[in-house]
Design an enzyme around this catalytic site. Structure first.
Site, PDB file in Angstrom:
ATOM      1  N   HIS A 156       0.808  -1.227   0.000  1.00  0.00           N
ATOM      2  CA  HIS A 156       0.000   0.000   0.000  1.00  0.00           C
ATOM      3  C   HIS A 156       0.842   1.279   0.000  1.00  0.00           C
ATOM      4  O   HIS A 156       0.689   2.143   0.864  1.00  0.00           O
ATOM      5  CB  HIS A 156      -0.942   0.002   1.207  1.00  0.00           C
ATOM      6  CG  HIS A 156      -2.030  -1.017   1.104  1.00  0.00           C
ATOM      7  ND1 HIS A 156      -3.054  -1.121   2.022  1.00  0.00           N
ATOM      8  CD2 HIS A 156      -2.258  -2.015   0.202  1.00  0.00           C
ATOM      9  CE1 HIS A 156      -3.862  -2.119   1.682  1.00  0.00           C
ATOM     10  NE2 HIS A 156      -3.387  -2.673   0.574  1.00  0.00           N
ATOM     11  N   ASP A 166      -1.724   3.366   3.566  1.00  0.00           N
ATOM     12  CA  ASP A 166      -1.627   2.994   4.987  1.00  0.00           C
ATOM     13  C   ASP A 166      -0.553   1.950   5.242  1.00  0.00           C
ATOM     14  O   ASP A 166      -0.443   1.419   6.344  1.00  0.00           O
ATOM     15  CB  ASP A 166      -2.980   2.517   5.516  1.00  0.00           C
ATOM     16  CG  ASP A 166      -3.420   1.169   4.939  1.00  0.00           C
ATOM     17  OD1 ASP A 166      -2.701   0.613   4.076  1.00  0.00           O
ATOM     18  OD2 ASP A 166      -4.482   0.663   5.351  1.00  0.00           O
ATOM     19  N   GLN A 195      -3.288  -5.934   7.980  1.00  0.00           N
ATOM     20  CA  GLN A 195      -3.565  -7.026   7.049  1.00  0.00           C
ATOM     21  C   GLN A 195      -2.258  -7.753   6.712  1.00  0.00           C
ATOM     22  O   GLN A 195      -1.160  -7.223   6.869  1.00  0.00           O
ATOM     23  CB  GLN A 195      -4.210  -6.522   5.760  1.00  0.00           C
ATOM     24  CG  GLN A 195      -3.281  -5.750   4.839  1.00  0.00           C
ATOM     25  CD  GLN A 195      -3.840  -5.608   3.433  1.00  0.00           C
ATOM     26  OE1 GLN A 195      -5.044  -5.646   3.222  1.00  0.00           O
ATOM     27  NE2 GLN A 195      -2.969  -5.460   2.454  1.00  0.00           N
ATOM     28  N   GLU A 216     -13.140   3.047  -3.906  1.00  0.00           N
ATOM     29  CA  GLU A 216     -13.802   4.348  -3.852  1.00  0.00           C
ATOM     30  C   GLU A 216     -13.363   5.287  -4.974  1.00  0.00           C
ATOM     31  O   GLU A 216     -12.207   5.279  -5.385  1.00  0.00           O
ATOM     32  CB  GLU A 216     -13.508   5.034  -2.514  1.00  0.00           C
ATOM     33  CG  GLU A 216     -14.008   4.285  -1.306  1.00  0.00           C
ATOM     34  CD  GLU A 216     -13.607   4.937   0.013  1.00  0.00           C
ATOM     35  OE1 GLU A 216     -14.038   4.449   1.070  1.00  0.00           O
ATOM     36  OE2 GLU A 216     -12.855   5.940  -0.021  1.00  0.00           O
ATOM     37  N   ALA A 257     -15.313   1.809   5.252  1.00  0.00           N
ATOM     38  CA  ALA A 257     -14.920   1.503   3.875  1.00  0.00           C
ATOM     39  C   ALA A 257     -16.105   1.840   2.987  1.00  0.00           C
ATOM     40  O   ALA A 257     -17.180   1.251   3.123  1.00  0.00           O
ATOM     41  CB  ALA A 257     -14.532   0.035   3.719  1.00  0.00           C
TER      42      ALA A 257
END
Length: 478
Positions: free
Chosen positions: A168, A187, A192, A277, A293
């Protein structure tokens, strides 16, 4: 809070209610994606064998410029013949074979003739790091283009010590009409996979002491805004009494960033299992992640905070927080009380809690079958002398997982979306970035070198149709 921001958030919240009732995209089936062939375009591969191509720009010299994330190379390509030259190779770029790091952001100074600057961001070793798992930093750097030698020189680090990991990174860099640098930083994959038990920082902002000490660890999950020399603009928003480089917060993996003709900033962002998004970036806005989310609707997602779990040997069930292992704190989206929440203009896609995230069609690669499409960039189509009919106010968003480019229609003010995201150019490719020619009738598209994509029958393949390529799509006017 700023009255202007309050008004914008109120407007966006009203738009959200309309969006939920009328424009909430329903996930398309593989057979529906398979029909997105776009017969009105001729396809031609003009360059191949690229090594993890990442960013694509139309240069001030009317040539195509692109970057290779793995090698740090900046290439210039003739848009007609496909002939290519390596203009520069950024030294000491770090790219892990299994990582999303490397040469990331890339932009020209808007007045390139008088200020021949090229801005990049990338991953470099961090000599100050004591963490063996996180040894790198992200640096935003400016180079000067020397026309006589046709190369880059005089590197100036504008902002160093930014967070870096293998996951990410985001790393889109654009210069706005206000002559400021806007930069997305993800992030870092916290909460995760390999970073499951590291606390997510997307809702955190620095103290004045941290900022004075150039401690930027809370810059994860943000859109940054910098002066062209890397300093903090005086009119940046204040978070908890501190004005920093942070412009907005609450982002996961925002890989797309693009200004509209009227000066608005649009962004595409990768969600978890659901809710990619399309966002309108508003000064001081909070986009919710990891607490929200997509929409704040308690639908298909809840925030499972693994960093707060007592047992650090448990596994993520990959159910988007709807189902978790015992001992993991979970909060619903509606329970989050963060301020200045800005809902997305559109999601790809929102689903219910009952959605099956373990579709056997994708075998062990279940993430390919999730509703998300993995948007990899964003491009505002501006038309031209040969503009494509009906493409006014269009945002183009490439997908890594679905092998399509989405065409999203917005209203004339670029404040809301009009219809569903229309998929185009279906193939077994992972589309990375897209631009249009100045005339508007040709699209140029970068594809990933490797990775997984969903086939027409819904299964997964890592055999890509045009790996590491620059593809030219020419519109055939009716």
């Amino acid at each position: 809070m700023n009255k202007h921001l309050l008004a914008k958030i109120a407007l966006l919240s009203a738009v959200q209610l309309v969006t939920l009732s009328a424009f909430a995209d329903v996930p398309l089936t593989p057979s529906q994606f398979a029909k997105a062939k776009s017969e009105n375009f001729d396809k031609k591969v003009i360059l191949s064998n690229l090594n993890k191509p990442h960013a694509l720009l139309w240069g001030p010299d009317n040539q195509i410029w692109l970057t290779e994330r793995a090698t740090g190379k900046i290439l210039r390509v003739n848009p007609e013949s496909g002939s290519v030259k390596t203009v520069f190779q950024v030294p000491e770029i770090v790219n892990d074979a299994d990582g999303q790091n490397g040469l990331l952001g890339f932009a020209f100074h808007p007045d390139f003739k008088n200020n021949p600057y090229i801005y990049i961001s990338g991953t470099f070793k961090n000599p100050k790091s004591t963490d063996k798992e996180l040894p790198n930093q992200t640096i935003i750097r400016r180079y000067t283009y020397n026309k006589s030698t046709d190369t880059l020189e005089k590197p100036v680090d504008l902002l160093a010590g930014l967070p870096s990991s293998k996951d990410h990174q985001s790393g889109r860099l654009v210069i706005g009409p206000d002559q400021k640098i806007y930069y997305t930083i993800g992030d870092q994959g916290r909460n995760q996979l390999a970073y499951l038990f590291l606390p997510n920082q997307a809702q955190h902002t620095p103290t004045q002491q941290e900022l004075n000490g150039k401690d930027y660890h809370t810059y994860m999950g943000k859109v940054l805004r910098l002066n062209l020399d890397g300093s903090i603009p005086k009119d940046n928003p204040s978070f908890n009494g501190v004005v920093s480089h942070i412009y907005t917060l609450g982002h996961r993996n925002p890989q797309g960033l693009a200004f509209t003709p009227n000066g608005k900033l649009l962004q595409s962002e990768q969600g978890p299992n659901s809710d990619d998004e399309i966002n309108l970036i508003v000064k001081g806005g909070n986009y919710g992640w990891p607490n929200v989310a997509g929409y704040k609707d308690d639908s298909g997602y809840a925030y499972a905070n693994y960093s707060a779990a007592a047992n650090k040997s448990i596994k993520d069930l990959a159910q988007n927080g709807v189902k978790v292992a015992a001992g993991v704190p979970v909060t619903k989206e509606s329970e989050w009380t963060g301020k200045n929440f800005v809902p997305p203009l559109k999601t790809l896609y929102t689903v219910q809690d009952t959605y099956n995230y373990n579709d056997p069609t994708c075998g062990e690669m279940t993430y390919i079958c999730w509703p998300t499409v993995a948007p990899s960039s964003a491009y505002v189509y501006k038309g031209g002398k040969k503009a494509i009919t009906g493409w006014e106010n269009t945002l183009l968003v490439p997908s890594l997982k679905r092998g399509v480019i989405f065409r999203i229609k917005l209203d004339p003010t670029y404040s809301t979306t009009y219809d569903d995201a229309v998929p185009m150019f279906k193939s077994n490719n992972r589309y990375r970035d897209v631009i249009a020619s100045p005339d508007g009738n040709v699209l140029y598209v970068l594809t990933d070198t490797a990775g997984n994509v969903q086939k027409d029958d819904g299964s997964v393949t890592n055999t890509l149709e045009n790996p590491g390529s620059l593809i030219k799509f020419t519109y055939k006017a009716k």
